[in-house]
Design an enzyme around this catalytic site. Structure first.
Site, PDB file in Angstrom:
ATOM      1  N   THR A   1       0.737  -1.313  -0.090  1.00 29.84           N
ATOM      2  CA  THR A   1       0.067  -0.008  -0.010  1.00 29.84           C
ATOM      3  C   THR A   1       0.858   1.369  -0.073  1.00 29.84           C
ATOM      4  O   THR A   1       0.354   2.368  -0.360  1.00 29.84           O
ATOM      5  CB  THR A   1      -0.877  -0.004   1.190  1.00 29.84           C
ATOM      6  OG1 THR A   1      -1.865  -1.193   1.049  1.00 29.84           O
ATOM      7  CG2 THR A   1      -1.594   1.160   1.270  1.00 29.84           C
TER       8      THR A   1
ATOM      9  N   TYR B   1      -8.704   0.145  -5.625  1.00 27.36           N
ATOM     10  CA  TYR B   1      -7.393   0.476  -5.084  1.00 27.36           C
ATOM     11  C   TYR B   1      -6.309  -0.851  -5.311  1.00 27.36           C
ATOM     12  O   TYR B   1      -6.669  -1.967  -5.232  1.00 27.36           O
ATOM     13  CB  TYR B   1      -7.554   0.650  -3.545  1.00 27.36           C
ATOM     14  CG  TYR B   1      -6.444   0.320  -2.589  1.00 27.36           C
ATOM     15  CD1 TYR B   1      -6.623  -0.991  -1.848  1.00 27.36           C
ATOM     16  CD2 TYR B   1      -5.276   0.738  -2.617  1.00 27.36           C
ATOM     17  CE1 TYR B   1      -5.603  -1.286  -0.914  1.00 27.36           C
ATOM     18  CE2 TYR B   1      -4.198   0.351  -2.018  1.00 27.36           C
ATOM     19  CZ  TYR B   1      -4.383  -0.633  -1.088  1.00 27.36           C
ATOM     20  OH  TYR B   1      -3.441  -1.190  -0.249  1.00 27.36           O
TER      21      TYR B   1
ATOM     22  N   SER C   1       1.289  -7.598  -0.575  1.00 24.21           N
ATOM     23  CA  SER C   1       2.159  -8.324   0.142  1.00 24.21           C
ATOM     24  C   SER C   1       1.494  -9.528   0.421  1.00 24.21           C
ATOM     25  O   SER C   1       1.707 -10.708   0.913  1.00 24.21           O
ATOM     26  CB  SER C   1       2.675  -7.723   1.392  1.00 24.21           C
ATOM     27  OG  SER C   1       1.636  -7.642   2.473  1.00 24.21           O
TER      28      SER C   1
ATOM     29  N   THR D   1       1.611  -4.368   4.392  1.00 24.02           N
ATOM     30  CA  THR D   1       1.541  -4.778   5.767  1.00 24.02           C
ATOM     31  C   THR D   1       1.044  -5.899   6.171  1.00 24.02           C
ATOM     32  O   THR D   1       1.142  -6.338   7.218  1.00 24.02           O
ATOM     33  CB  THR D   1       0.807  -3.420   6.739  1.00 24.02           C
ATOM     34  OG1 THR D   1      -0.478  -3.438   6.036  1.00 24.02           O
ATOM     35  CG2 THR D   1       1.582  -2.065   6.602  1.00 24.02           C
ATOM     36  N   ASP D   2       0.351  -6.406   5.153  1.00 19.14           N
ATOM     37  CA  ASP D   2      -0.326  -8.000   5.287  1.00 19.14           C
ATOM     38  C   ASP D   2       0.638  -8.675   5.845  1.00 19.14           C
ATOM     39  O   ASP D   2       0.355  -9.692   6.725  1.00 19.14           O
ATOM     40  CB  ASP D   2      -1.110  -8.473   4.124  1.00 19.14           C
ATOM     41  CG  ASP D   2      -2.046  -7.465   3.649  1.00 19.14           C
ATOM     42  OD1 ASP D   2      -2.708  -6.540   4.515  1.00 19.14           O
ATOM     43  OD2 ASP D   2      -2.916  -7.722   2.714  1.00 19.14           O
TER      44      ASP D   2
ATOM     45  N   LYS E   1       0.520  -7.383  13.267  1.00 20.06           N
ATOM     46  CA  LYS E   1      -0.551  -6.493  12.531  1.00 20.06           C
ATOM     47  C   LYS E   1      -1.702  -6.747  13.349  1.00 20.06           C
ATOM     48  O   LYS E   1      -2.117  -8.215  13.451  1.00 20.06           O
ATOM     49  CB  LYS E   1      -0.667  -6.839  11.129  1.00 20.06           C
ATOM     50  CG  LYS E   1      -1.680  -5.839  10.375  1.00 20.06           C
ATOM     51  CD  LYS E   1      -1.716  -5.882   9.147  1.00 20.06           C
ATOM     52  CE  LYS E   1      -2.381  -4.767   8.411  1.00 20.06           C
ATOM     53  NZ  LYS E   1      -2.688  -4.864   6.801  1.00 20.06           N
TER      54      LYS E   1
ATOM     55  N   GLU F   1      -1.069 -28.543  28.929  1.00 25.70           N
ATOM     56  CA  GLU F   1      -2.499 -29.369  29.174  1.00 25.70           C
ATOM     57  C   GLU F   1      -2.414 -30.631  28.070  1.00 25.70           C
ATOM     58  O   GLU F   1      -2.875 -31.829  28.366  1.00 25.70           O
ATOM     59  CB  GLU F   1      -3.650 -28.416  28.499  1.00 25.70           C
ATOM     60  CG  GLU F   1      -5.101 -28.933  28.881  1.00 25.70           C
ATOM     61  CD  GLU F   1      -6.330 -28.135  28.667  1.00 25.70           C
ATOM     62  OE1 GLU F   1      -6.003 -26.758  28.682  1.00 25.70           O
ATOM     63  OE2 GLU F   1      -7.273 -28.467  28.708  1.00 25.70           O
TER      64      GLU F   1
HETATM   65  N1  GLU Z   1      -2.671  -5.885   0.782  1.00 19.68           N
HETATM   66  C1  GLU Z   1      -1.868  -4.968   1.082  1.00 19.68           C
HETATM   67  C2  GLU Z   1      -0.460  -5.327   0.991  1.00 19.68           C
HETATM   68  O1  GLU Z   1      -0.029  -5.986   1.978  1.00 19.68           O
HETATM   69  C3  GLU Z   1      -2.448  -3.983   1.768  1.00 19.68           C
HETATM   70  C4  GLU Z   1      -1.953  -3.734   3.151  1.00 19.68           C
HETATM   71  C5  GLU Z   1      -0.996  -2.822   3.067  1.00 19.68           C
HETATM   72  O2  GLU Z   1      -0.016  -2.602   2.547  1.00 19.68           O
HETATM   73  O3  GLU Z   1      -0.992  -1.864   4.065  1.00 19.68           O
HETATM   74  O4  GLU Z   1       0.468  -5.131   0.437  1.00 19.68           O
END
Ligand code: GLU
Length: 354
Positions: free
Chosen positions: A38, A51, A84, A117-118, A190, A311
């Site tokens: 992103t 997007y 990602s 970020t994924d 995350k 457990e």
């Molecule tokens: N799906 C995207 C990725 O991981 C969106 C999440 C992001 O980058 O913030 O590239």
């Protein structure tokens, strides 16, 4: 203009130019390796569908974060242009090999990697285990696309470059900078689908802060990473298959059996609570372990430590306890551990130390 005034002005210009050149020469060299995400995402109109992450080039990202040229001499390289969610072994190997090659060069001071970020936490931990340098390696992403009204990417990138250029960041393993916070690769997770403040380190806390180019470091990682790591990609083209199975009410052994049938060499349980599952699922996992597939118990809870023999009797069942690693991080370590051994006891040793 009289001659003496011309000489005085020329001398001043020369001194200023020389001072500027000397200052530029003193700057650390930071390489930005871009993979997409992103942070490089473009959206036709805010709120509209369509997007797409990974649309912008590394040069556009650099241009959008003015002032970085005052803290480092920057070179950009495009490694990939993907969201990602599509991160894969081919990009991981390309990224890790290029990073190691650059870090081995005496003129390179640090690396910044732009990433979605994924799956950022998985790539960060993978690199933490296979990078062979104590120079700073810093991942940055963003939650809002570059075309948003208030993108978070440029400041994350600016702070990432500042940390990569900072000698104090040496030896801390792979780091992540996001929303003014600094994280150790092993600890970052995350936690929110869309909030800018999405990353946390639930067990050990954030490693520091990076605020408008100035970093603070609160603690040093105590687990094995980078230069001390035994793992290497030398001679490898891919990593062993490891699947994650998710525990839930009334779960049977079907997902475990499917992983075995697909050729998994390891299975990570995203268990309920302290790495637990229904009797049917545990039976299926024990059957897989008896076949030599390494079973690691982690948890879907989001924080805490999955310890051995609480457990479930791991000694009897032949399981490995993931300790602090969440399922996706446990999968990364297990894949690398399986390049060394498929002995569950030895693999527990890796989970104890890494
Ligand atoms: N799906 C995207 C990725 O991981 C969106 C999440 C992001 O980058 O913030 O590239």
């Amino acid at each position: 203009m009289n001659a003496s005034r011309f000489v005085r002005i020329s001398a001043c210009v020369l001194v200023a130019l020389c001072a500027g050149a000397a200052a530029a020469q003193d700057l650390p060299d930071v390489i930005i390796l871009a993979t997409g995400g992103t942070i490089a995402g473009a959206q036709p109109k805010e709120g509209d569908p369509g997007y797409k992450s990974g649309s912008l080039s590394v040069d556009s990202l650099i241009a959008a974060a003015p002032g970085m040229d005052k803290i480092a001499r920057i070179t950009g390289e495009q490694i990939a242009s993907i969201g990602s969610q599509d991160m894969n072994d081919a990009v991981w190997f390309k990224l890790a090999r290029r990073a190691n090659e650059l870090l081995a060069a005496p003129w390179v001071d640090g690396i910044v990697i732009t990433h979605g970020t994924d799956t950022l936490e998985e790539t960060a931990y993978f690199l933490d285990l296979v990078i062979k340098s104590d120079k700073p390696v810093v991942l940055v992403g963003s939650m809002r696309p570059a075309t948003s009204t208030s993108p978070d990417g440029p400041l994350n990138l600016y702070n990432g470059v500042a940390v990569a250029a900072d000698p104090m960041a040496k030896g801390l393993g792979v780091l992540v900078v996001s929303n003014d916070d600094l994280f150790a690769a092993r600890e970052i997770q995350k936690t929110n689908t869309t909030d800018v403040q999405t990353f946390v380190s639930p067990n050990r806390g954030q490693l520091g802060e990076a605020y408008y180019g100035k970093a603070w470091y609160f603690w040093k990682p105590t687990t094995v990473h980078t230069t001390a790591s035994e793992f290497s990609l030398d001679g490898l083209e891919t990593l062993p298959r490891v699947d994650i199975v998710y525990a839930h009410e009334n779960a049977d052994g079907m997902m475990v059996e499917a992983a075995v049938a697909a050729g998994a060499k390891g299975i990570v349980l995203a268990g309920v609570g302290d790495g637990n599952a229904t009797a049917a699922m545990v039976d299926a996992l024990a059957a897989a372990a008896a076949k030599g597939i390494v079973v690691v118990r982690s948890t879907r809870v989001g924080s805490g430590i999955v310890r051995r023999n609480i457990e479930l009797n791991d000694d009897k069942l032949g399981f490995v306890a993931a300790l602090e690693l969440n399922p996706q991080k446990a999968r990364v370590l297990l894949r690398l551990a399986l390049t060394k051994t498929s002995d569950a006891k030895k693999i527990q040793g890796y989970f104890d130390r890494y």
